[in-house]
Write a protein that holds these residues in place. Structure first.
Motif, mmCIF file in Angstrom:
data_model
loop_
_atom_site.group_PDB
_atom_site.id
_atom_site.type_symbol
_atom_site.label_atom_id
_atom_site.label_comp_id
_atom_site.label_asym_id
_atom_site.label_seq_id
_atom_site.Cartn_x
_atom_site.Cartn_y
_atom_site.Cartn_z
ATOM 1 N N GLY A 240 0.773 -1.231 0.000
ATOM 2 C CA GLY A 240 0.000 0.000 0.000
ATOM 3 C C GLY A 240 0.802 1.276 0.000
ATOM 4 O O GLY A 240 0.228 2.359 0.206
ATOM 5 N N PHE A 241 2.123 1.200 -0.234
ATOM 6 C CA PHE A 241 2.898 2.428 -0.393
ATOM 7 C C PHE A 241 2.567 3.047 -1.746
ATOM 8 O O PHE A 241 2.259 2.338 -2.713
ATOM 9 C CB PHE A 241 4.396 2.138 -0.297
ATOM 10 N N SER A 242 2.644 4.368 -1.844
ATOM 11 C CA SER A 242 2.240 5.022 -3.082
ATOM 12 C C SER A 242 3.162 4.651 -4.237
ATOM 13 O O SER A 242 2.719 4.563 -5.387
ATOM 14 C CB SER A 242 2.221 6.546 -2.890
ATOM 15 N N ASP A 243 4.430 4.445 -3.959
ATOM 16 C CA ASP A 243 5.389 3.983 -4.956
ATOM 17 C C ASP A 243 6.649 3.504 -4.234
ATOM 18 O O ASP A 243 6.716 3.536 -3.000
ATOM 19 C CB ASP A 243 5.723 5.084 -5.980
ATOM 20 N N GLN A 244 7.652 3.087 -4.991
ATOM 21 C CA GLN A 244 8.859 2.538 -4.382
ATOM 22 C C GLN A 244 9.617 3.594 -3.587
ATOM 23 O O GLN A 244 10.221 3.296 -2.550
ATOM 24 C CB GLN A 244 9.767 1.931 -5.451
ATOM 25 N N THR A 248 10.935 3.412 0.226
ATOM 26 C CA THR A 248 12.341 3.677 0.567
ATOM 27 C C THR A 248 12.450 4.718 1.660
ATOM 28 O O THR A 248 13.216 4.565 2.622
ATOM 29 C CB THR A 248 13.106 4.132 -0.691
ATOM 30 N N ARG A 249 11.686 5.785 1.528
ATOM 31 C CA ARG A 249 11.756 6.878 2.506
ATOM 32 C C ARG A 249 11.325 6.403 3.889
ATOM 33 O O ARG A 249 12.031 6.644 4.888
ATOM 34 C CB ARG A 249 10.870 8.035 2.028
ATOM 35 N N GLU A 250 10.197 5.731 3.975
ATOM 36 C CA GLU A 250 9.689 5.303 5.287
ATOM 37 C C GLU A 250 10.530 4.168 5.866
ATOM 38 O O GLU A 250 10.750 4.095 7.076
ATOM 39 C CB GLU A 250 8.225 4.859 5.161
ATOM 40 N N PHE A 251 11.013 3.281 5.014
ATOM 41 C CA PHE A 251 11.843 2.161 5.464
ATOM 42 C C PHE A 251 13.139 2.674 6.077
ATOM 43 O O PHE A 251 13.528 2.261 7.180
ATOM 44 C CB PHE A 251 12.129 1.252 4.262
ATOM 45 N N LYS A 252 13.805 3.572 5.393
ATOM 46 C CA LYS A 252 15.097 4.069 5.891
ATOM 47 C C LYS A 252 14.927 4.854 7.179
ATOM 48 O O LYS A 252 15.793 4.812 8.056
ATOM 49 C CB LYS A 252 15.781 4.929 4.835
ATOM 50 N N ARG A 253 13.813 5.576 7.327
ATOM 51 C CA ARG A 253 13.590 6.351 8.556
ATOM 52 C C ARG A 253 13.453 5.455 9.771
ATOM 53 O O ARG A 253 13.717 5.888 10.896
ATOM 54 C CB ARG A 253 12.330 7.218 8.413
#
Length: 277
Positions: A240-244, A248-253
C-alpha cells in the motif's frame, strides 16, 4: 553492516555509523540491545530523552516506541542485536528455573562494562567464520547476564477497560490488513469509538497515532518480504505504499537502511559475504 546468522535463528545484527540520520518514531517486535562504540546516541523513549554515550548499553523492550539521532557533530557508532522475546524468556528461565514471561528492562541506558564487552565479543565472533557452538554460547552468555543484572518480570497489566479493548480491536484490524487503504472512519467503527476519541486513546496506549502505526506495520512486513527475495517495487505495491520511493523513505527512517541495501545484506549473508550499509 547487517547480517542474520542462521545458527542463531535468523537473529538480526547491525553494526553502523550514523552521522546525520535521524530515526522516525518506531518500535520492534523483539528487543533492541546494543552498545555504543563512539559518539552519543540520543533517543526519545517513554516520553523522555535518553542519552547513550560510548561504552553504554542500550536496552529497549518489544513494542516500545523510540527515536534515534546523534546530538553531537560526528554522529555515533553502535553494535545492535534484535533478539526475539522468547530468547530473553529462555534466559530468565535459565536463571530462575521458573518462567517470568517475557522479561522487562526498566532502564533503557545502563553503564555495564562487562555486558558491553560481551556484546562486542559476540558481534566480533559473528563477523568471523567461528563455530556455531561459539556463536550460540556467546549469545546466551550475553543475554543471561543482561537479564540477571538489568531485567525484571514484566509489570503487571491493569484490567483492560473499554478504551483499551477498543485500541486492541483497532490494532488487530490494522495488523490483519497492512496493505489496505483503511480510513479513520472504518477503523473507528471497528473499534467502537468516535474518530476523535480513537486517535487520542490509540496514541496514548501505543505511542503512535493510527496512521503512523500502519506505516510501522508495513515496514515490518516489508522486511519479511525483502528477506524472501521479493523486489522493492513489488513490496511497495503489495503493502500500500504510493510507490517505491515512498517505501524507501519510510523504510530508511525506521530501519536505517534502504530496502535495496537491506535486501542485499540478507542475500550477502546467505552467500557468505557481509554487506556494509
Amino acid at each position: 553492516m547487517l547480517w542474520c546468522p542462521e545458527e542463531l535463528g535468523g537473529l538480526e545484527l547491525l553494526k553502523a555509523t550514523y552521522i546525520t540520520h535521524a530515526f522516525a518514531p518506531h518500535s520492534h517486535e523483539g528487543f533492541a540491545i546494543g552498545v555504543i562504540e563512539r559518539g552519543v546516541e540520543a533517543f526519545r523513549h517513554r516520553g523522555q530523552m535518553q542519552y547513550a554515550p560510548a561504552g553504554r548499553v542500550v536496552l529497549v523492550n518489544p513494542g516500545e516506541v523510540h527515536t534515534g539521532h546523534g546530538p553531537e557533530e560526528g554522529g555515533w557508532t553502535y553494535r545492535m542485536l534484535y533478539p526475539e522475546p522468547r530468547l530473553l524468556e529462555e534466559a530468565a528461565i535459565e536463571l530462575t528455573g521458573d518462567s517470568w514471561g517475557v522479561p522487562f528492562f526498566p532502564v533503557p541506558v545502563v553503564d555495564d562494562p562487562e555486558a558491553a564487552a560481551l556484546i562486542r565479543a559476540l558481534h566480533a565472533s559473528l563477523e568471523q567464520p567461528t563455530s556455531a557452538l561459539e556463536r550460540q554460547s556467546r549469545l546466551l552468555s550475553a543475554l543471561v547476564l543482561l537479564v540477571a543484572r538489568h531485567a525484571a518480570p514484566h509489570p503487571g497489566m491493569r484490567p483492560m477497560g473499554t478504551e483499551h479493548e477498543a485500541v486492541r480491536r483497532a490494532r488487530d484490524f490494522l495488523e490483519a490488513h497492512p496493505g489496505e487503504n483503511i480510513t479513520l472512519e472504518q477503523l473507528s467503527r471497528h473499534a467502537g469509538l468516535s474518530v476523535f476519541h480513537l486517535v487520542r486513546v490509540f496514541r496514548r496506549k501505543l505511542g503512535l497515532p493510527p496512521h503512523a502505526y500502519q506505516i510501522e506495520l508495513r515496514v515490518r512486513r516489508a522486511r519479511e518480504l525483502l528477506r524472501q527475495g521479493l523486489p522493492p517495487g513489488h513490496v511497495a505495491a503489495t503493502l500500500g505504499f504510493s510507490d517505491q520511493s515512498h517505501l524507501t523513505r519510510e523504510f530508511k527512517r525506521r530501519v536505517g537502511l534502504t530496502p535495496s541495501r537491506y535486501a542485499a545484506s540478507t542475500r550477502s549473508f546467505k552467500t557468505g559475504r557481509l554487506s556494509a550499509p
